[in-house]
Design a protein around this motif. Structure first.
Motif, PDB file in Angstrom:
ATOM      1  N   HIS A 153     -11.422   7.467  -0.354  1.00 54.99           N
ATOM      2  CA  HIS A 153     -10.314   8.427  -0.355  1.00 54.99           C
ATOM      3  C   HIS A 153      -8.981   7.714  -0.567  1.00 54.99           C
ATOM      4  N   ARG A 154      -8.773   6.600   0.149  1.00 55.17           N
ATOM      5  CA  ARG A 154      -7.510   5.874   0.030  1.00 55.17           C
ATOM      6  C   ARG A 154      -7.323   5.312  -1.371  1.00 55.17           C
ATOM      7  N   VAL A 155      -8.398   4.780  -1.956  1.00 56.98           N
ATOM      8  CA  VAL A 155      -8.301   4.223  -3.303  1.00 56.98           C
ATOM      9  C   VAL A 155      -8.012   5.330  -4.319  1.00 56.98           C
ATOM     10  N   THR A 156      -8.700   6.455  -4.176  1.00 55.49           N
ATOM     11  CA  THR A 156      -8.477   7.566  -5.111  1.00 55.49           C
ATOM     12  C   THR A 156      -7.048   8.090  -4.995  1.00 55.49           C
ATOM     13  N   LEU A 157      -6.564   8.226  -3.757  1.00 62.48           N
ATOM     14  CA  LEU A 157      -5.199   8.693  -3.555  1.00 62.48           C
ATOM     15  C   LEU A 157      -4.191   7.685  -4.093  1.00 62.48           C
ATOM     16  N   GLY A 158      -4.440   6.390  -3.836  1.00 65.63           N
ATOM     17  CA  GLY A 158      -3.535   5.358  -4.341  1.00 65.63           C
ATOM     18  C   GLY A 158      -3.519   5.305  -5.855  1.00 65.63           C
ATOM     19  N   ALA A 159      -4.704   5.391  -6.476  1.00 68.90           N
ATOM     20  CA  ALA A 159      -4.771   5.385  -7.939  1.00 68.90           C
ATOM     21  C   ALA A 159      -4.061   6.605  -8.516  1.00 68.90           C
ATOM     22  N   THR A 160      -4.209   7.754  -7.862  1.00 73.72           N
ATOM     23  CA  THR A 160      -3.516   8.962  -8.328  1.00 73.72           C
ATOM     24  C   THR A 160      -2.010   8.781  -8.230  1.00 73.72           C
ATOM     25  N   GLY A 161      -1.550   8.117  -7.160  1.00 77.87           N
ATOM     26  CA  GLY A 161      -0.129   7.816  -7.048  1.00 77.87           C
ATOM     27  C   GLY A 161       0.374   6.985  -8.219  1.00 77.87           C
ATOM     28  N   ILE A 162      -0.407   5.985  -8.633  1.00 79.99           N
ATOM     29  CA  ILE A 162      -0.013   5.155  -9.775  1.00 79.99           C
ATOM     30  C   ILE A 162       0.014   5.987 -11.054  1.00 79.99           C
ATOM     31  N   LEU A 163      -0.975   6.861 -11.239  1.00 83.24           N
ATOM     32  CA  LEU A 163      -1.002   7.721 -12.428  1.00 83.24           C
ATOM     33  C   LEU A 163       0.251   8.583 -12.497  1.00 83.24           C
ATOM     34  N   CYS A 164       0.707   9.078 -11.333  1.00 80.97           N
ATOM     35  CA  CYS A 164       1.919   9.893 -11.315  1.00 80.97           C
ATOM     36  C   CYS A 164       3.162   9.044 -11.549  1.00 80.97           C
ATOM     37  N   GLN A 165       3.183   7.815 -11.056  1.00 80.93           N
ATOM     38  CA  GLN A 165       4.288   6.917 -11.363  1.00 80.93           C
ATOM     39  C   GLN A 165       4.346   6.622 -12.861  1.00 80.93           C
ATOM     40  N   LEU A 166       3.175   6.467 -13.473  1.00 82.92           N
ATOM     41  CA  LEU A 166       3.105   6.206 -14.915  1.00 82.92           C
ATOM     42  C   LEU A 166       3.496   7.425 -15.736  1.00 82.92           C
ATOM     43  N   ASP A 167       3.442   8.630 -15.131  1.00 82.68           N
ATOM     44  CA  ASP A 167       3.683   9.867 -15.867  1.00 82.68           C
ATOM     45  C   ASP A 167       2.666   9.992 -17.008  1.00 82.68           C
ATOM     46  N   ALA A 168       1.411   9.634 -16.709  1.00 82.36           N
ATOM     47  CA  ALA A 168       0.379   9.537 -17.743  1.00 82.36           C
ATOM     48  C   ALA A 168      -0.280  10.886 -18.008  1.00 82.36           C
ATOM     49  N   GLU A 169      -0.631  11.103 -19.255  1.00 78.56           N
ATOM     50  CA  GLU A 169      -1.377  12.298 -19.670  1.00 78.56           C
ATOM     51  C   GLU A 169      -2.600  11.849 -20.453  1.00 78.56           C
ATOM     52  N   LEU A 210       8.895   8.183   4.922  1.00 80.78           N
ATOM     53  CA  LEU A 210       9.107   7.605   3.590  1.00 80.78           C
ATOM     54  C   LEU A 210       8.004   8.016   2.627  1.00 80.78           C
ATOM     55  N   ALA A 211       6.863   8.415   3.145  1.00 82.45           N
ATOM     56  CA  ALA A 211       5.727   8.760   2.282  1.00 82.45           C
ATOM     57  C   ALA A 211       5.008   9.967   2.866  1.00 82.45           C
ATOM     58  N   PRO A 212       5.558  11.167   2.647  1.00 83.64           N
ATOM     59  CA  PRO A 212       4.992  12.350   3.291  1.00 83.64           C
ATOM     60  C   PRO A 212       3.572  12.669   2.868  1.00 83.64           C
ATOM     61  N   GLY A 213       3.106  12.140   1.728  1.00 79.06           N
ATOM     62  CA  GLY A 213       1.748  12.419   1.292  1.00 79.06           C
ATOM     63  C   GLY A 213       0.735  11.422   1.789  1.00 79.06           C
ATOM     64  N   ALA A 214       1.161  10.401   2.506  1.00 82.45           N
ATOM     65  CA  ALA A 214       0.249   9.341   2.931  1.00 82.45           C
ATOM     66  C   ALA A 214      -0.235   9.567   4.352  1.00 82.45           C
ATOM     67  N   GLU A 215      -1.480   9.182   4.635  1.00 83.40           N
ATOM     68  CA  GLU A 215      -2.020   9.234   5.986  1.00 83.40           C
ATOM     69  C   GLU A 215      -1.824   7.843   6.584  1.00 83.40           C
ATOM     70  N   ILE A 216      -0.746   7.658   7.317  1.00 79.67           N
ATOM     71  CA  ILE A 216      -0.315   6.323   7.704  1.00 79.67           C
ATOM     72  C   ILE A 216      -1.249   5.673   8.719  1.00 79.67           C
ATOM     73  N   LYS A 217      -1.621   6.372   9.778  1.00 78.56           N
ATOM     74  CA  LYS A 217      -2.453   5.738  10.804  1.00 78.56           C
ATOM     75  C   LYS A 217      -3.833   5.349  10.282  1.00 78.56           C
ATOM     76  N   ALA A 263       0.826  -1.203   0.000  1.00 79.93           N
ATOM     77  CA  ALA A 263       0.000   0.000   0.000  1.00 79.93           C
ATOM     78  C   ALA A 263       0.860   1.253   0.000  1.00 79.93           C
ATOM     79  N   LEU A 264       1.959   1.210   0.739  1.00 75.76           N
ATOM     80  CA  LEU A 264       2.860   2.351   0.832  1.00 75.76           C
ATOM     81  C   LEU A 264       3.551   2.631  -0.503  1.00 75.76           C
ATOM     82  N   SER A 265       3.750   1.587  -1.308  1.00 82.91           N
ATOM     83  CA  SER A 265       4.556   1.731  -2.517  1.00 82.91           C
ATOM     84  C   SER A 265       3.970   2.722  -3.510  1.00 82.91           C
ATOM     85  N   VAL A 266       2.638   2.893  -3.517  1.00 82.16           N
ATOM     86  CA  VAL A 266       2.052   3.817  -4.489  1.00 82.16           C
ATOM     87  C   VAL A 266       2.333   5.262  -4.134  1.00 82.16           C
ATOM     88  N   PHE A 267       2.792   5.528  -2.888  1.00 82.55           N
ATOM     89  CA  PHE A 267       3.048   6.901  -2.477  1.00 82.55           C
ATOM     90  C   PHE A 267       4.492   7.334  -2.736  1.00 82.55           C
TER      91      PHE A 267
END
Length: 442
Positions: A404-420, A179-186, A71-75
């Motif tokens: 919220h978590r799914v949307t944030l995680g999916a957005t993380g993947i989109l940014c990893q993909l560098d997708a437009e 390691l993931a400043p954009g993630a809400e860990i707790k 789960a952390l990896s997408v951030f």
């Protein structure tokens, strides 16, 4: 490896080695600095060795430890580039790999779940796992009717390991936050614990996968493997090959990146309306690009049940933020419990906080980049920032947490993909409440 290490004391000691290891390496770094080695060289070495330890510990323990790492990896897209590379490589490994359990354990589980004559169900069975994940590993086989199948087998002791890990990981949330400043860990850990029992029964996962497969049967854009058989700790489904998203992220062509991102976003937003479910385990190891260009989706153990589809209030909030209607936005947030009781907030501050998050729908096409995600993480995570103070006054209602978590995680993947791609058109089509906003207040 025979099964997951089960004893709480053993697992706690392993997890505790993460922050202790970081401290030890920092002390060693001071010694090297005194001997004349440059700070950049020392920091690079510390980052690399910390990342190696992170992968080794979370991967070996599997269970909740590894699921948290996935789960952390997408951030990682939110981590500054100068720090990110070693962690990026280590966390990406957790998306699809872990030390396998022994052949003896595999055969024992299959016999317990499918009966003593389990081999009669298969024309062929590969004893070497094709993939290993958090609570189970996958073997390639041929079903008795000739179909190529994937056999998912749960690790012995997975339930005990999940419960133990999620209790212990919360103790080290500050380390993972760095390691993931954009993630809400707790909240992420709390949500994983809520879904834990459901994921342990593969019959539930099989039912989820059947629902998705039926909803997307014959679809031109999405391919869901059909379930062949299931038991509490074993699931058999069609074997489907494709290019893993991790490979697209690493060195995919521009067309691959854009198509992967567009398909993922459309799947995410369309699933609740089409199936009443939201795939709730967004990391690149669960998505592949098929040779015919379709999105292949795997692993349906974690889902959000949304029989009415995505909440229309989300679409209204998004539209109000895009149109800059600050007072109406704050009023809707209060009504829907997104503002903490007793908090004093100015409408313009809330709009300033949320505004950049809706950048993807301000224009026809949006380029999801690591730098954009890093900017958002830095903006809301800086203790000196007005946005940080505003964020502290906002609340995330429990019924929105998984979305919220799914949307944030999916957005993380989109940014990893560098997708437009045209994200606005997808949201306009599939997000209730966005296309038909309420008229502006007088």
């Amino acid at each position: 490896m025979t099964d997951i290490p089960r004893r709480a004391a053993h697992r706690t000691a392993k997890l505790a080695s993460l922050p202790l290891g970081v401290a030890g390496r920092m002390a060693a770094g001071w010694g090297k600095r005194l001997s004349g080695q440059s700070a950049d060289e020392i920091n690079a070495e510390l980052s690399a060795r910390t990342a190696e330890q992170l992968f080794a510990v979370l991967g070996q323990l599997k269970g909740g430890a590894m699921k948290f790492g996935q789960a952390l990896s997408v951030f990682e897209a939110a981590v500054p580039d100068e720090m990110a590379e070693p962690y990026r490589e280590a966390l990406t490994k957790l998306q699809s790999a872990a030390p396998p359990m022994s052949g003896t354990s595999v055969r024992r589980v299959l016999e317990q779940q499918l009966g003593r004559t389990w081999r009669d169900r298969f024309a062929e069975f590969d004893d070497v796992p094709a993939a290993a994940a958090s609570i189970g590993q996958v073997h390639r086989a041929v079903w008795h009717d000739g179909r190529d199948v994937a056999v998912k087998i749960q690790y012995p002791g997975a339930g005990e390991a999940l419960r133990s890990d999620l209790r212990q990981l919360s103790r080290f949330s500050r380390l993972f936050q760095s390691l993931a400043p954009g993630a809400e860990i707790k909240p992420l850990l709390a949500e994983l614990q809520d879904r834990m029992v459901e994921e342990l029964d593969y019959r539930t996962e099989a039912d989820n996968q059947r629902a998705f497969a039926a909803a997307f049967d014959g679809d031109e854009k999405v391919l869901i493997p059909k379930v062949v058989a299931s038991a509490p700790q074993v699931m058999v489904s069609e074997w489907i090959t494709g290019t893993p998203f991790s490979e697209v992220i690493a060195d995919g062509e521009r067309e691959q990146r854009d198509r992967s991102g567009r398909l993922l976003a459309e799947f995410h937003f369309s699933s609740p309306e089409r199936s009443g479910l939201l795939h709730a385990d967004p990391h690149p190891g669960n998505f592949l690009l098929a040779p015919d260009g379709r999105l292949i989706v795997l692993d349906f153990g974690a889902v959000a049940r949304l029989p009415e589809g995505l909440p229309a209030e989300m679409g209204r909030m998004l539209r109000l933020a895009v149109e800059g209607r600050a007072e109406e936005l704050l009023e809707l947030l209060r009504a829907d419990r997104f503002v903490q009781t007793g908090s004093e907030l100015r409408a313009e501050d809330v709009l300033a906080y949320l505004g950049p998050f809706v950048d993807p729908v301000r224009e026809e096409r949006f380029h999801f980049t690591r730098s954009w995600m890093q900017q958002q993480a830095e903006r809301v995570g800086d203790l000196r920032s007005p946005d940080f103070r505003t964020g502290r006054a906002l609340n995330l209602p429990p019924d929105y947490l998984l979305i919220h978590r799914v949307t944030l995680g999916a957005t993380g993947i989109l940014c990893q993909l560098d997708a437009e791609f045209a994200a606005r058109a997808i949201i306009d089509r599939w997000q209730p409440g966005f296309a038909d906003p309420e008229p502006a207040a007088d």
